[in-house]
Design a protein around this motif. Structure first.
Motif, PDB file in Angstrom:
ATOM      1  N   UNK A  11     -54.005 -20.267   3.797  1.00 14.71           N
ATOM      2  CA  UNK A  11     -53.428 -20.756   5.046  1.00 14.71           C
ATOM      3  C   UNK A  11     -53.396 -19.611   6.055  1.00 14.71           C
ATOM      4  N   UNK A  12     -53.931 -19.839   7.256  1.00 21.32           N
ATOM      5  CA  UNK A  12     -53.827 -18.789   8.273  1.00 21.32           C
ATOM      6  C   UNK A  12     -52.367 -18.388   8.491  1.00 21.32           C
ATOM      7  N   UNK A  13     -52.120 -17.090   8.554  1.00 24.81           N
ATOM      8  CA  UNK A  13     -50.748 -16.614   8.757  1.00 24.81           C
ATOM      9  C   UNK A  13     -50.124 -17.216  10.014  1.00 24.81           C
ATOM     10  N   UNK A  14     -50.921 -17.434  11.031  1.00 27.16           N
ATOM     11  CA  UNK A  14     -50.421 -18.022  12.275  1.00 27.16           C
ATOM     12  C   UNK A  14     -49.959 -19.467  12.079  1.00 27.16           C
ATOM     13  N   UNK A  15     -50.370 -20.107  10.980  1.00 30.38           N
ATOM     14  CA  UNK A  15     -50.013 -21.510  10.724  1.00 30.38           C
ATOM     15  C   UNK A  15     -48.878 -21.663   9.717  1.00 30.38           C
ATOM     16  N   UNK A  16     -48.188 -20.571   9.406  1.00 32.19           N
ATOM     17  CA  UNK A  16     -47.142 -20.626   8.370  1.00 32.19           C
ATOM     18  C   UNK A  16     -46.101 -21.699   8.679  1.00 32.19           C
ATOM     19  N   UNK A  17     -45.523 -21.687   9.865  1.00 35.31           N
ATOM     20  CA  UNK A  17     -44.486 -22.664  10.209  1.00 35.31           C
ATOM     21  C   UNK A  17     -45.051 -24.078  10.265  1.00 35.31           C
ATOM     22  N   UNK A  18     -46.276 -24.221  10.765  1.00 34.87           N
ATOM     23  CA  UNK A  18     -46.929 -25.531  10.795  1.00 34.87           C
ATOM     24  C   UNK A  18     -47.134 -26.042   9.360  1.00 34.87           C
ATOM     25  N   UNK A  19     -47.526 -25.149   8.448  1.00 32.18           N
ATOM     26  CA  UNK A  19     -47.696 -25.527   7.051  1.00 32.18           C
ATOM     27  C   UNK A  19     -46.375 -26.004   6.463  1.00 32.18           C
ATOM     28  N   UNK A  20     -45.298 -25.288   6.727  1.00 36.85           N
ATOM     29  CA  UNK A  20     -43.981 -25.665   6.195  1.00 36.85           C
ATOM     30  C   UNK A  20     -43.569 -27.030   6.737  1.00 36.85           C
ATOM     31  N   UNK A  21     -43.778 -27.272   8.032  1.00 38.25           N
ATOM     32  CA  UNK A  21     -43.463 -28.589   8.611  1.00 38.25           C
ATOM     33  C   UNK A  21     -44.301 -29.677   7.948  1.00 38.25           C
ATOM     34  N   UNK A  22     -45.584 -29.388   7.750  1.00 35.59           N
ATOM     35  CA  UNK A  22     -46.484 -30.337   7.092  1.00 35.59           C
ATOM     36  C   UNK A  22     -45.962 -30.673   5.689  1.00 35.59           C
ATOM     37  N   UNK A  23     -45.603 -29.650   4.926  1.00 34.54           N
ATOM     38  CA  UNK A  23     -45.098 -29.858   3.567  1.00 34.54           C
ATOM     39  C   UNK A  23     -43.796 -30.654   3.581  1.00 34.54           C
ATOM     40  N   UNK A  24     -42.901 -30.341   4.488  1.00 33.68           N
ATOM     41  CA  UNK A  24     -41.624 -31.065   4.558  1.00 33.68           C
ATOM     42  C   UNK A  24     -41.818 -32.527   4.955  1.00 33.68           C
ATOM     43  N   UNK A  25     -42.901 -32.816   5.659  1.00 35.98           N
ATOM     44  CA  UNK A  25     -43.200 -34.195   6.052  1.00 35.98           C
ATOM     45  C   UNK A  25     -43.858 -34.975   4.923  1.00 35.98           C
ATOM     46  N   UNK A  26     -44.830 -34.364   4.239  1.00 30.19           N
ATOM     47  CA  UNK A  26     -45.643 -35.104   3.286  1.00 30.19           C
ATOM     48  C   UNK A  26     -45.230 -34.951   1.822  1.00 30.19           C
ATOM     49  N   UNK A  27     -44.589 -33.859   1.441  1.00 27.04           N
ATOM     50  CA  UNK A  27     -44.176 -33.690   0.050  1.00 27.04           C
ATOM     51  C   UNK A  27     -43.186 -34.773  -0.402  1.00 27.04           C
ATOM     52  N   UNK A  28     -42.273 -35.248   0.462  1.00 23.73           N
ATOM     53  CA  UNK A  28     -41.367 -36.318   0.020  1.00 23.73           C
ATOM     54  C   UNK A  28     -42.088 -37.604  -0.404  1.00 23.73           C
ATOM     55  N   UNK A  29     -43.302 -37.806   0.076  1.00 18.12           N
ATOM     56  CA  UNK A  29     -44.056 -39.001  -0.339  1.00 18.12           C
ATOM     57  C   UNK A  29     -44.368 -38.921  -1.831  1.00 18.12           C
ATOM     58  N   UNK A  30     -44.679 -37.721  -2.323  1.00 19.03           N
ATOM     59  CA  UNK A  30     -44.929 -37.554  -3.751  1.00 19.03           C
ATOM     60  C   UNK A  30     -43.672 -37.894  -4.553  1.00 19.03           C
ATOM     61  N   UNK A  31     -42.520 -37.446  -4.070  1.00 12.69           N
ATOM     62  CA  UNK A  31     -41.256 -37.724  -4.754  1.00 12.69           C
ATOM     63  C   UNK A  31     -40.957 -39.225  -4.709  1.00 12.69           C
ATOM     64  N   UNK A  32     -41.217 -39.831  -3.565  1.00 14.44           N
ATOM     65  CA  UNK A  32     -41.009 -41.274  -3.421  1.00 14.44           C
ATOM     66  C   UNK A  32     -41.789 -42.059  -4.477  1.00 14.44           C
ATOM     67  N   UNK A  33     -42.975 -41.566  -4.841  1.00  8.38           N
ATOM     68  CA  UNK A  33     -43.825 -42.269  -5.788  1.00  8.38           C
ATOM     69  C   UNK A  33     -43.748 -41.700  -7.208  1.00  8.38           C
ATOM     70  N   UNK A  34     -42.661 -40.979  -7.519  1.00  9.51           N
ATOM     71  CA  UNK A  34     -42.397 -40.620  -8.902  1.00  9.51           C
ATOM     72  C   UNK A  34     -42.385 -39.161  -9.278  1.00  9.51           C
ATOM     73  N   UNK A  35     -42.786 -38.261  -8.379  1.00 13.32           N
ATOM     74  CA  UNK A  35     -42.760 -36.834  -8.723  1.00 13.32           C
ATOM     75  C   UNK A  35     -41.323 -36.369  -8.922  1.00 13.32           C
ATOM     76  N   UNK A  36     -41.144 -35.477  -9.878  1.00 13.35           N
ATOM     77  CA  UNK A  36     -39.829 -34.901 -10.143  1.00 13.35           C
ATOM     78  C   UNK A  36     -39.490 -33.853  -9.087  1.00 13.35           C
TER      79      UNK A  36
END
Length: 118
Positions: A11-36
């Motif tokens: 991940x480009x260092x300049x995109x660190x905060x964008x990456x974190x926002x992306x993860x906070x948006x999309x990672x919950x979908x994995x949990x919604x569908x059964x991830x621990x």
């Protein structure tokens, strides 16, 4: 025993905060569908190796950091059903531009053979 999907990306260092926002948006979908749980780790001590290393594995450039992530599922059956739902979920298609080059991502599914504490 659980099942793990593992990912390594650059991940480009300049995109660190964008990456974190992306993860906070999309990672919950994995949990919604059964991830621990979903864990996203920004490289802090990723040394160059003599034969191979994380940076070379994802062709990380000088201005990029290696991110190591995993999704933990209760079992492979839940993972298979959950990943199918994740991949078909329209919210995933609405991601827009990724904050990293997805073509350089490495990933795989893993069946744990040792887990402590058990």
């Amino acid at each position: 025993m659980s099942y793990i999907d593992g990912f390594v990306i650059a991940v480009p260092n300049a995109n660190r905060e964008q990456f974190i926002r992306h993860a906070r948006t999309f990672d919950p979908i994995f949990v919604e569908f059964g991830a621990i749980r979903v864990v996203e780790c920004w490289g802090d001590n990723v040394p160059d190796g003599k034969l191979t290393d994380f940076r070379r594995a994802v062709q990380a450039k000088e201005n990029e950091s290696v991110v190591f992530s995993w999704v933990e599922w209760p079992d492979k059956a839940t993972r298979d059903a959950g990943m199918d739902k994740v991949m078909k979920d329209p919210r995933m298609n609405a991601a827009g531009d990724l904050p990293f080059d997805g073509k350089r991502m490495i990933f795989g599914g893993f069946a744990p053979v040792v887990s402590l504490p058990d």
